[in-house]
Design an enzyme around this catalytic site. Structure first.
Site, PDB file in Angstrom:
ATOM      1  N   GLY A 218      -2.440 -29.363  11.416  1.00 30.22           N
ATOM      2  CA  GLY A 218      -2.214 -30.552  10.706  1.00 30.22           C
ATOM      3  C   GLY A 218      -2.453 -30.286   9.109  1.00 30.22           C
ATOM      4  O   GLY A 218      -2.986 -29.109   8.728  1.00 30.22           O
ATOM      5  N   CYS A 269       5.598 -29.375  17.466  1.00 29.70           N
ATOM      6  CA  CYS A 269       5.715 -30.109  15.973  1.00 29.70           C
ATOM      7  C   CYS A 269       7.301 -30.539  15.602  1.00 29.70           C
ATOM      8  O   CYS A 269       7.533 -31.096  14.813  1.00 29.70           O
ATOM      9  CB  CYS A 269       5.092 -29.248  14.738  1.00 29.70           C
ATOM     10  SG  CYS A 269       5.627 -27.464  15.124  1.00 29.70           S
ATOM     11  N   GLU A 358       2.787 -39.495  13.606  1.00 29.17           N
ATOM     12  CA  GLU A 358       3.160 -38.297  14.393  1.00 29.17           C
ATOM     13  C   GLU A 358       2.501 -38.182  15.417  1.00 29.17           C
ATOM     14  O   GLU A 358       1.487 -37.924  15.598  1.00 29.17           O
ATOM     15  CB  GLU A 358       2.897 -36.951  13.524  1.00 29.17           C
ATOM     16  CG  GLU A 358       3.433 -35.914  14.324  1.00 29.17           C
ATOM     17  CD  GLU A 358       2.678 -34.389  13.785  1.00 29.17           C
ATOM     18  OE1 GLU A 358       1.480 -34.706  13.276  1.00 29.17           O
ATOM     19  OE2 GLU A 358       3.280 -33.281  13.870  1.00 29.17           O
TER      20      GLU A 358
HETATM   21  P1  NAD Z   1      -5.329 -29.539  13.735  1.00 30.73           P
HETATM   22  O1  NAD Z   1      -5.091 -29.727  12.335  1.00 30.73           O
HETATM   23  O2  NAD Z   1      -6.510 -30.593  14.143  1.00 30.73           O
HETATM   24  O3  NAD Z   1      -6.155 -28.337  13.993  1.00 30.73           O
HETATM   25  C1  NAD Z   1      -5.369 -27.120  13.626  1.00 30.73           C
HETATM   26  C2  NAD Z   1      -6.379 -26.009  13.602  1.00 30.73           C
HETATM   27  O4  NAD Z   1      -6.720 -26.325  12.264  1.00 30.73           O
HETATM   28  C3  NAD Z   1      -7.518 -25.941  14.473  1.00 30.73           C
HETATM   29  O5  NAD Z   1      -7.842 -24.634  14.774  1.00 30.73           O
HETATM   30  C4  NAD Z   1      -8.645 -26.856  13.723  1.00 30.73           C
HETATM   31  O6  NAD Z   1     -10.028 -26.374  14.136  1.00 30.73           O
HETATM   32  C5  NAD Z   1      -8.397 -26.182  12.134  1.00 30.73           C
HETATM   33  N1  NAD Z   1      -8.920 -27.236  11.269  1.00 30.73           N
HETATM   34  C6  NAD Z   1      -8.432 -28.411  11.095  1.00 30.73           C
HETATM   35  N2  NAD Z   1      -8.892 -28.783   9.794  1.00 30.73           N
HETATM   36  C7  NAD Z   1      -9.369 -28.126   9.282  1.00 30.73           C
HETATM   37  C8  NAD Z   1     -10.073 -27.613   8.116  1.00 30.73           C
HETATM   38  N3  NAD Z   1     -10.321 -28.540   7.236  1.00 30.73           N
HETATM   39  N4  NAD Z   1     -10.682 -26.306   7.571  1.00 30.73           N
HETATM   40  C9  NAD Z   1     -10.419 -25.495   8.454  1.00 30.73           C
HETATM   41  N5  NAD Z   1      -9.863 -25.458   9.855  1.00 30.73           N
HETATM   42  C10 NAD Z   1      -9.367 -26.803   9.988  1.00 30.73           C
HETATM   43  O7  NAD Z   1      -4.017 -29.708  14.452  1.00 30.73           O
HETATM   44  P2  NAD Z   1      -3.845 -29.680  16.354  1.00 30.73           P
HETATM   45  O8  NAD Z   1      -4.202 -31.092  16.570  1.00 30.73           O
HETATM   46  O9  NAD Z   1      -4.512 -28.640  16.757  1.00 30.73           O
HETATM   47  O10 NAD Z   1      -2.349 -29.724  16.230  1.00 30.73           O
HETATM   48  C11 NAD Z   1      -1.356 -30.516  15.958  1.00 30.73           C
HETATM   49  C12 NAD Z   1      -1.080 -30.745  14.442  1.00 30.73           C
HETATM   50  O11 NAD Z   1      -0.519 -29.583  14.127  1.00 30.73           O
HETATM   51  C13 NAD Z   1       0.242 -31.562  14.368  1.00 30.73           C
HETATM   52  O12 NAD Z   1       0.151 -32.082  12.859  1.00 30.73           O
HETATM   53  C14 NAD Z   1       1.524 -30.669  14.330  1.00 30.73           C
HETATM   54  O13 NAD Z   1       2.497 -31.064  13.861  1.00 30.73           O
HETATM   55  C15 NAD Z   1       0.919 -29.350  13.819  1.00 30.73           C
HETATM   56  N6  NAD Z   1       1.565 -28.162  13.947  1.00 30.73           N
HETATM   57  C16 NAD Z   1       2.419 -27.420  13.088  1.00 30.73           C
HETATM   58  C17 NAD Z   1       2.920 -26.391  13.585  1.00 30.73           C
HETATM   59  C18 NAD Z   1       3.893 -25.735  12.461  1.00 30.73           C
HETATM   60  O14 NAD Z   1       4.432 -24.683  13.029  1.00 30.73           O
HETATM   61  N7  NAD Z   1       4.122 -26.035  11.469  1.00 30.73           N
HETATM   62  C19 NAD Z   1       2.817 -25.783  14.797  1.00 30.73           C
HETATM   63  C20 NAD Z   1       1.931 -26.462  15.768  1.00 30.73           C
HETATM   64  C21 NAD Z   1       1.174 -27.709  15.515  1.00 30.73           C
END
Ligand code: NAD
Length: 463
Positions: A218, A269, A358
């Site tokens: 995210g 996503c 989303e």
């Molecule tokens: P999330 O942002 O909650 O977590 C993703 C990862 O980031 C996890 O490993 C989490 O521990 C880490 N994280 C979150 N905030 C952080 C911070 N401030 N500092 C360091 N690490 C942090 O997302 P999710 O629920 O696992 O996945 C869904 C989100 O990811 C949706 O918004 C989706 O659109 C996006 N996504 C994007 C892609 C892409 O290719 N662009 C692919 C998959 C998912």
């Protein structure tokens, strides 16, 4: 091929049980208690990968692909069991897609300039050790796809996986290391720490031995990586609108949009998150969706109830609803539907939170637009400037071009389901890291390289 479901379930339970018994995920390659140790091990492994021939790297990748195919159902079941999100059938397909279509060493190409003053090559070299942060929505898919691409480019990788998907991620990391050992390569080509937290992420982001960061998740994580002071690949959030205009094959559009939206319960996503339909075909579209495509049309009261259940107080999707089926979501508001209901739909304004958020749930609100230009304006608003993915159903090339320019996304699928963009029923390779924010787009091995110029003066030009 028919699979013995109970046998796979037993295997998954045995693996998960083993991982619960041992705090340290004993026996799993590439797993360390301390993030610093994980980085040190990946650094040692990279010294060996660095001097491997491309053939040797490709041999490891071939075995990784084989292991993914052999373990696709186990990985899929682990992902669903551990995160509570998505569905096993679609996750199996996603793993086969990674095995078959994530580029390996063939993606690494050298450019040459030759002339009177000699020969100059631009080669794609490795960064070294890459720090990768992965999501809970496609946990093992992302770990496996990242490892294939990063290794093909000569790197090793340290993951800080989403804590909600740590066992699934460790299982995938172990497969990659087993493949390397089987091919005569080093252990620890992919590493992690057994309890990833924000602190371990912070260690990784600021460690001097991490040369490149890759964040899939995210907006929070992408921003954190981009603020780290290191080079970062940021694959962030989307909210892809599917626009349907008056020239579309409306019946086909209904089928493609619902198929894309419901794939793995809307976790990808890139998946259709809402529809913007030109008024003249909006009712026809709704009719096909509800009569032929298994959509349940929610009343206004049901929409209100869904908003309360699916969206938290801070406006983010409720984690207990993300990646759940339409049937489960409806049961949470007291509506029981048959198994063939796979999506929830309704007409609404673009500001309706079930449309503008989303959600990553099979909920597809339809926004009416008075004409094509109005539809473009509404779709661009709904994409929230993520510039991630958007989709269109139209037979008018000028419309498609205008929309493509206005929405300016890394992915734009025309007249098909969103997953065609991952090479599933469409041309092109697969990735689960789509770097819209930093501009790499659909990442592959070459995204994880740095360009190096190699110059021979006044020789080796043999024209
Ligand atoms: P999330 O942002 O909650 O977590 C993703 C990862 O980031 C996890 O490993 C989490 O521990 C880490 N994280 C979150 N905030 C952080 C911070 N401030 N500092 C360091 N690490 C942090 O997302 P999710 O629920 O696992 O996945 C869904 C989100 O990811 C949706 O918004 C989706 O659109 C996006 N996504 C994007 C892609 C892409 O290719 N662009 C692919 C998959 C998912």
């Amino acid at each position: 091929m028919a699979v013995d479901e109970s046998m796979v379930r037993d295997i998954v339970q045995e693996i998960v049980a083993k991982m619960q018994i041992s705090d340290s995920a004993a026996g799993m390659h590439g797993v360390f208690q301390d993030m610093n140790d994980a980085i040190a091990a990946a650094k040692e492994a990279q010294k060996k990968v660095r001097i491997m021939s491309m053939d040797q790297r490709e041999k490891i990748i071939t075995i990784i692909r084989r292991k993914i195919r052999e373990n696709a159902e186990i990985l899929a079941r682990m992902g669903v069991d551990e995160t509570g999100m998505g569905n096993v059938g679609d996750k199996i397909l996603k793993h086969h897609l990674v095995a078959d279509k994530c580029p390996g060493t063939e993606d690494i190409k050298t450019e040459a300039f030759s002339g009177d003053r000699g020969l100059t090559l631009t080669e794609m070299g490795p960064f070294g050790v890459i720090g990768a942060i992965t999501p809970c929505t496609n946990p093992s898919e992302t770990v496996l796809c990242n490892t294939i691409g990063m290794l093909a480019a000569g790197n090793t990788v340290v993951f800080n996986p989403h804590p909600r998907a740590i066992k699934t991620s460790i299982f995938a990391i172990n497969l990659c290391n087993e493949a390397s050992i089987e091919a005569g390569g080093p252990d620890n080509i992919a590493c992690t720490c057994e309890k990833p937290t924000m602190d371990t992420s912070d260690i990784m982001m600021h460690h001097p031995d991490i040369a490149l960061l890759s964040a899939t998740g995210g907006p929070g994580v992408v921003t954190a990586v981009l603020q780290s002071g290191k080079r970062g690949i940021g694959a962030g959030a989307g909210n892809p609108p599917a626009l349907v205009d008056e020239t579309a094959d409306v019946r086909h559009a209904a089928e493609a949009i619902v198929n894309g939206c419901t794939f793995d319960n809307n976790l990808p996503c890139i998946a259709e998150k809402e529809i913007v339909a030109v008024d003249s075909i909006a009712d026809e579209l709704m009719s096909y969706m509800t009569t032929e495509q298994g959509c349940y049309r929610a009343s206004e009261e049901e929409q209100e109830a869904l908003i309360k259940v699916c969206i938290g107080k801070n406006g983010s999707p409720n984690r207990d609803c993300v990646g759940r089926s339409a049937k489960v979501l409806l049961s949470k508001i007291g509506v029981e539907v048959p198994d063939n209901i796979r999506c929830i739909t309704f007409f609404g304004e673009k500001e309706n939170p079930l449309i503008s958020t989303e959600l990553m749930m099979p909920i597809l609100g339809i926004v009416r637009a008075k004409d094509f230009d109005d539809a473009v304006e509404k779709a661009v608003w709904l994409e929230h400037g993520n510039r991630h993915s958007a989709h269109i159903h139209s037979r008018n090339v000028d419309h498609i071009t205008k929309y493509a320019r206005a929405v300016d996304t890394a992915i734009l699928v025309k007249n098909g389901p969103s997953y065609s963009a991952l090479g599933f029923g469409g041309e092109g390779y697969c990735t689960f890291t789509i770097a819209s924010r930093t501009g790499e787009g659909l990442t592959s091995a070459r995204s994880f390289t740095k360009k190096r110029r190699c110059v021979m003066v006044d020789s080796l030009c043999i024209r």
